[in-house]
Design a protein around this motif. Structure first.
Motif, PDB file in Angstrom:
ATOM      1  N   LEU A 100      -0.043  38.892  26.475  1.00 17.70           N
ATOM      2  CA  LEU A 100       0.543  38.728  25.147  1.00 17.70           C
ATOM      3  C   LEU A 100       1.099  37.268  25.165  1.00 17.70           C
ATOM      4  CD1 LEU A 100       1.922  42.318  24.003  1.00 17.70           C
ATOM      5  CD2 LEU A 100       0.223  40.723  22.914  1.00 17.70           C
ATOM      6  N   LEU A 101       2.163  36.984  26.031  1.00 14.07           N
ATOM      7  CA  LEU A 101       2.630  35.629  25.950  1.00 14.07           C
ATOM      8  C   LEU A 101       1.695  34.516  26.389  1.00 14.07           C
ATOM      9  CD1 LEU A 101       5.898  36.903  28.073  1.00 14.07           C
ATOM     10  CD2 LEU A 101       5.978  36.029  25.767  1.00 14.07           C
ATOM     11  N   GLU A 102       0.578  34.573  27.017  1.00  7.38           N
ATOM     12  CA  GLU A 102      -0.074  33.814  27.362  1.00  7.38           C
ATOM     13  C   GLU A 102      -1.074  33.334  26.108  1.00  7.38           C
ATOM     14  OE1 GLU A 102      -2.336  35.322  30.751  1.00  7.38           O
ATOM     15  OE2 GLU A 102      -0.989  34.530  32.096  1.00  7.38           O
ATOM     16  N   HIS A 103      -1.475  34.236  25.152  1.00  8.09           N
ATOM     17  CA  HIS A 103      -2.318  34.195  24.431  1.00  8.09           C
ATOM     18  C   HIS A 103      -1.640  34.072  22.789  1.00  8.09           C
ATOM     19  CE1 HIS A 103      -5.100  35.921  27.280  1.00  8.09           C
ATOM     20  NE2 HIS A 103      -5.844  35.247  26.718  1.00  8.09           N
ATOM     21  N   LEU A 104      -0.381  34.268  22.873  1.00 11.01           N
ATOM     22  CA  LEU A 104       0.243  34.162  21.351  1.00 11.01           C
ATOM     23  C   LEU A 104       1.498  33.157  21.847  1.00 11.01           C
ATOM     24  CD1 LEU A 104      -0.040  37.775  20.468  1.00 11.01           C
ATOM     25  CD2 LEU A 104      -1.059  35.910  19.583  1.00 11.01           C
ATOM     26  N   PRO A 105       1.346  31.875  21.853  1.00  8.92           N
ATOM     27  CA  PRO A 105       2.459  31.254  22.130  1.00  8.92           C
ATOM     28  C   PRO A 105       3.715  31.153  21.189  1.00  8.92           C
ATOM     29  CG  PRO A 105       0.401  30.028  21.759  1.00  8.92           C
ATOM     30  CD  PRO A 105       0.320  31.174  21.673  1.00  8.92           C
ATOM     31  N   GLN A 106       3.521  31.871  20.102  1.00  5.80           N
ATOM     32  CA  GLN A 106       4.425  31.797  19.151  1.00  5.80           C
ATOM     33  C   GLN A 106       5.641  32.852  19.488  1.00  5.80           C
ATOM     34  OE1 GLN A 106       1.633  32.529  18.635  1.00  5.80           O
ATOM     35  NE2 GLN A 106       1.278  34.266  17.190  1.00  5.80           N
ATOM     36  N   ILE A 107       5.073  33.711  20.070  1.00  6.91           N
ATOM     37  CA  ILE A 107       5.972  35.350  20.389  1.00  6.91           C
ATOM     38  C   ILE A 107       7.069  34.963  21.275  1.00  6.91           C
ATOM     39  CG2 ILE A 107       3.888  36.552  19.506  1.00  6.91           C
ATOM     40  CD1 ILE A 107       4.008  37.606  22.325  1.00  6.91           C
ATOM     41  N   ARG A 108       8.013  35.640  21.057  1.00  8.68           N
ATOM     42  CA  ARG A 108       9.197  35.993  22.026  1.00  8.68           C
ATOM     43  C   ARG A 108       9.108  37.400  22.515  1.00  8.68           C
ATOM     44  NH1 ARG A 108      13.617  33.392  22.749  1.00  8.68           N
ATOM     45  NH2 ARG A 108      14.999  35.159  22.620  1.00  8.68           N
ATOM     46  N   LEU A 109       9.087  37.714  23.804  1.00  8.41           N
ATOM     47  CA  LEU A 109       9.143  39.238  24.173  1.00  8.41           C
ATOM     48  C   LEU A 109      10.557  39.715  24.510  1.00  8.41           C
ATOM     49  CD1 LEU A 109       6.450  41.137  25.744  1.00  8.41           C
ATOM     50  CD2 LEU A 109       8.158  40.620  27.618  1.00  8.41           C
ATOM     51  N   LEU A 110      10.701  40.939  24.097  1.00  6.87           N
ATOM     52  CA  LEU A 110      11.708  41.591  24.207  1.00  6.87           C
ATOM     53  C   LEU A 110      11.155  42.932  25.026  1.00  6.87           C
ATOM     54  CD1 LEU A 110      14.857  42.539  23.972  1.00  6.87           C
ATOM     55  CD2 LEU A 110      14.116  43.801  21.607  1.00  6.87           C
ATOM     56  N   GLY A 111      11.705  43.135  26.439  1.00  8.63           N
ATOM     57  CA  GLY A 111      11.105  44.158  27.121  1.00  8.63           C
ATOM     58  C   GLY A 111      12.429  45.162  27.524  1.00  8.63           C
ATOM     59  N   LEU A 112      12.143  46.323  27.332  1.00  5.30           N
ATOM     60  CA  LEU A 112      13.026  47.399  27.854  1.00  5.30           C
ATOM     61  C   LEU A 112      12.365  48.313  29.063  1.00  5.30           C
ATOM     62  CD1 LEU A 112      13.671  46.810  24.930  1.00  5.30           C
ATOM     63  CD2 LEU A 112      14.478  49.208  24.608  1.00  5.30           C
ATOM     64  N   ASP A 113      13.409  48.685  29.824  1.00  2.00           N
ATOM     65  CA  ASP A 113      13.087  49.650  30.886  1.00  2.00           C
ATOM     66  C   ASP A 113      14.184  50.004  31.591  1.00  2.00           C
ATOM     67  OD1 ASP A 113      11.610  51.080  33.266  1.00  2.00           O
ATOM     68  OD2 ASP A 113       9.955  49.373  32.869  1.00  2.00           O
ATOM     69  N   GLU A 167      12.588  31.029  27.929  1.00  2.00           N
ATOM     70  CA  GLU A 167      13.465  31.809  27.034  1.00  2.00           C
ATOM     71  C   GLU A 167      12.492  32.607  26.063  1.00  2.00           C
ATOM     72  OE1 GLU A 167      16.544  31.219  26.604  1.00  2.00           O
ATOM     73  OE2 GLU A 167      16.530  30.457  28.358  1.00  2.00           O
ATOM     74  N   ARG A 168      11.343  32.575  26.148  1.00  2.00           N
ATOM     75  CA  ARG A 168      10.623  33.626  25.328  1.00  2.00           C
ATOM     76  C   ARG A 168      10.677  34.952  25.790  1.00  2.00           C
ATOM     77  NH1 ARG A 168       4.814  31.611  25.650  1.00  2.00           N
ATOM     78  NH2 ARG A 168       4.607  33.303  23.940  1.00  2.00           N
ATOM     79  N   VAL A 169      11.366  35.237  27.038  1.00  2.00           N
ATOM     80  CA  VAL A 169      11.488  36.446  27.384  1.00  2.00           C
ATOM     81  C   VAL A 169      12.672  36.971  27.574  1.00  2.00           C
ATOM     82  CG1 VAL A 169      10.964  37.872  29.503  1.00  2.00           C
ATOM     83  CG2 VAL A 169       9.153  36.302  28.961  1.00  2.00           C
ATOM     84  N   LYS A 170      13.132  38.259  27.053  1.00  2.00           N
ATOM     85  CA  LYS A 170      14.366  38.811  27.233  1.00  2.00           C
ATOM     86  C   LYS A 170      14.198  40.360  27.608  1.00  2.00           C
ATOM     87  CE  LYS A 170      18.569  40.270  24.844  1.00  2.00           C
ATOM     88  NZ  LYS A 170      19.383  40.207  23.785  1.00  2.00           N
ATOM     89  N   LEU A 171      14.757  40.666  28.912  1.00  2.00           N
ATOM     90  CA  LEU A 171      14.520  41.788  29.456  1.00  2.00           C
ATOM     91  C   LEU A 171      15.848  42.522  29.469  1.00  2.00           C
ATOM     92  CD1 LEU A 171      12.310  40.961  32.666  1.00  2.00           C
ATOM     93  CD2 LEU A 171      11.571  41.970  30.224  1.00  2.00           C
ATOM     94  N   VAL A 172      15.801  43.907  28.999  1.00  2.00           N
ATOM     95  CA  VAL A 172      17.021  44.548  28.796  1.00  2.00           C
ATOM     96  C   VAL A 172      16.916  45.980  29.613  1.00  2.00           C
ATOM     97  CG1 VAL A 172      18.579  45.772  27.141  1.00  2.00           C
ATOM     98  CG2 VAL A 172      17.418  43.603  26.312  1.00  2.00           C
ATOM     99  N   HIS A 173      17.944  46.215  30.528  1.00  2.00           N
ATOM    100  CA  HIS A 173      17.854  47.808  31.174  1.00  2.00           C
ATOM    101  C   HIS A 173      18.537  48.656  30.043  1.00  2.00           C
ATOM    102  CE1 HIS A 173      20.053  50.230  34.362  1.00  2.00           C
ATOM    103  NE2 HIS A 173      18.615  50.504  34.422  1.00  2.00           N
ATOM    104  N   SER A 174      17.518  49.436  29.834  1.00  2.00           N
ATOM    105  CA  SER A 174      17.619  50.430  28.447  1.00  2.00           C
ATOM    106  C   SER A 174      16.817  51.361  28.531  1.00  2.00           C
ATOM    107  CB  SER A 174      17.901  49.477  27.279  1.00  2.00           C
ATOM    108  OG  SER A 174      18.149  50.472  26.261  1.00  2.00           O
ATOM    109  N   ASN A 175      17.137  52.617  28.207  1.00  2.00           N
ATOM    110  CA  ASN A 175      16.554  53.504  27.749  1.00  2.00           C
ATOM    111  C   ASN A 175      15.680  53.243  26.565  1.00  2.00           C
ATOM    112  OD1 ASN A 175      15.384  56.185  26.945  1.00  2.00           O
ATOM    113  ND2 ASN A 175      16.855  57.082  28.146  1.00  2.00           N
TER     114      ASN A 175
END
Length: 182
Positions: free
Chosen positions: A6-19, A37-45
């Motif tokens: 997603l990040l490679e093909h859509l340069p306008q997006i920011r990614l919020l990842g939860l795990d 800065e396009r990626v933010k990862l959060v330790h969360s359910n």
């Protein structure tokens, strides 16, 4: 792989990842570091996504839920019945409020465990009750011990339409869902 694509093909997006899994977050952080800065990862359910979204915004959601290959491949995580490890199955072993799978075998009744096996493992009532009774009676502490119990019962029920077990590779999902229902 999904997030990177997603990040490679859509340069306008920011990614919020939860795990919930700190090891999965660490691996994702290393793999996605080049996106800065396009990626933010959060330790969360995932059940807490509403709270997380109050602090961040997004325009879409991709849910890649379930157990990952690294969790299954690492015996110490206690998810795989193919390699012996502690009967754990917690997505976040650092969470002191979560209990390992073997704890539930000591604290659930046979009927409660059989209900989980029927519902989440999609097993017949007779087979689910047999598995629950043996797991509670024998109290396995390792994945291999649990798999042996299930394999023995599967052999006893072989050819009957009431079970679908192959090589001890079922009856983990219902324990996993008991451990992390959300």
């Amino acid at each position: 792989g999904h997030s990177q694509a997603l990040l490679e093909h859509l340069p306008q997006i920011r990614l919020l990842g939860l795990d919930r899994d700190p090891l999965a977050l660490r691996a994702a952080g290393a793999r996605l570091a080049c996106f800065g800065e396009r990626v933010k990862l959060v330790h969360s359910n995932y059940a807490e996504i509403g709270e997380v979204l109050k602090q961040s915004s997004c325009s879409g959601i991709l849910a890649d839920l379930g157990v990952s290959s690294p969790q299954l491949d690492t015996a110490d995580r206690g998810f795989s019945f193919r390699a012996s490890g502690p009967l754990d199955m917690r997505m976040d072993p650092s969470d002191s409020s979560s209990k390992p799978a073997h704890w539930y075998l000591r604290h659930l009744s046979k009927d409660e465990l059989a209900g989980h096996i029927r519902m989440f493992g999609e097993e017949d009532e007779i087979f689910a009750e047999a598995v629950a009774a043996r797991l509670i009676r024998d109290q396995p502490m390792t994945t291999r011990e649990a798999a042996r119990i299930i394999e023995e019962l599967a052999a006893d029920f072989a050819g009957l339409p009431c079970h679908r077990i192959q090589d001890g590779e079922t009856n983990g999902s219902e324990l996993k869902l008991q451990i992390h229902p959300a």
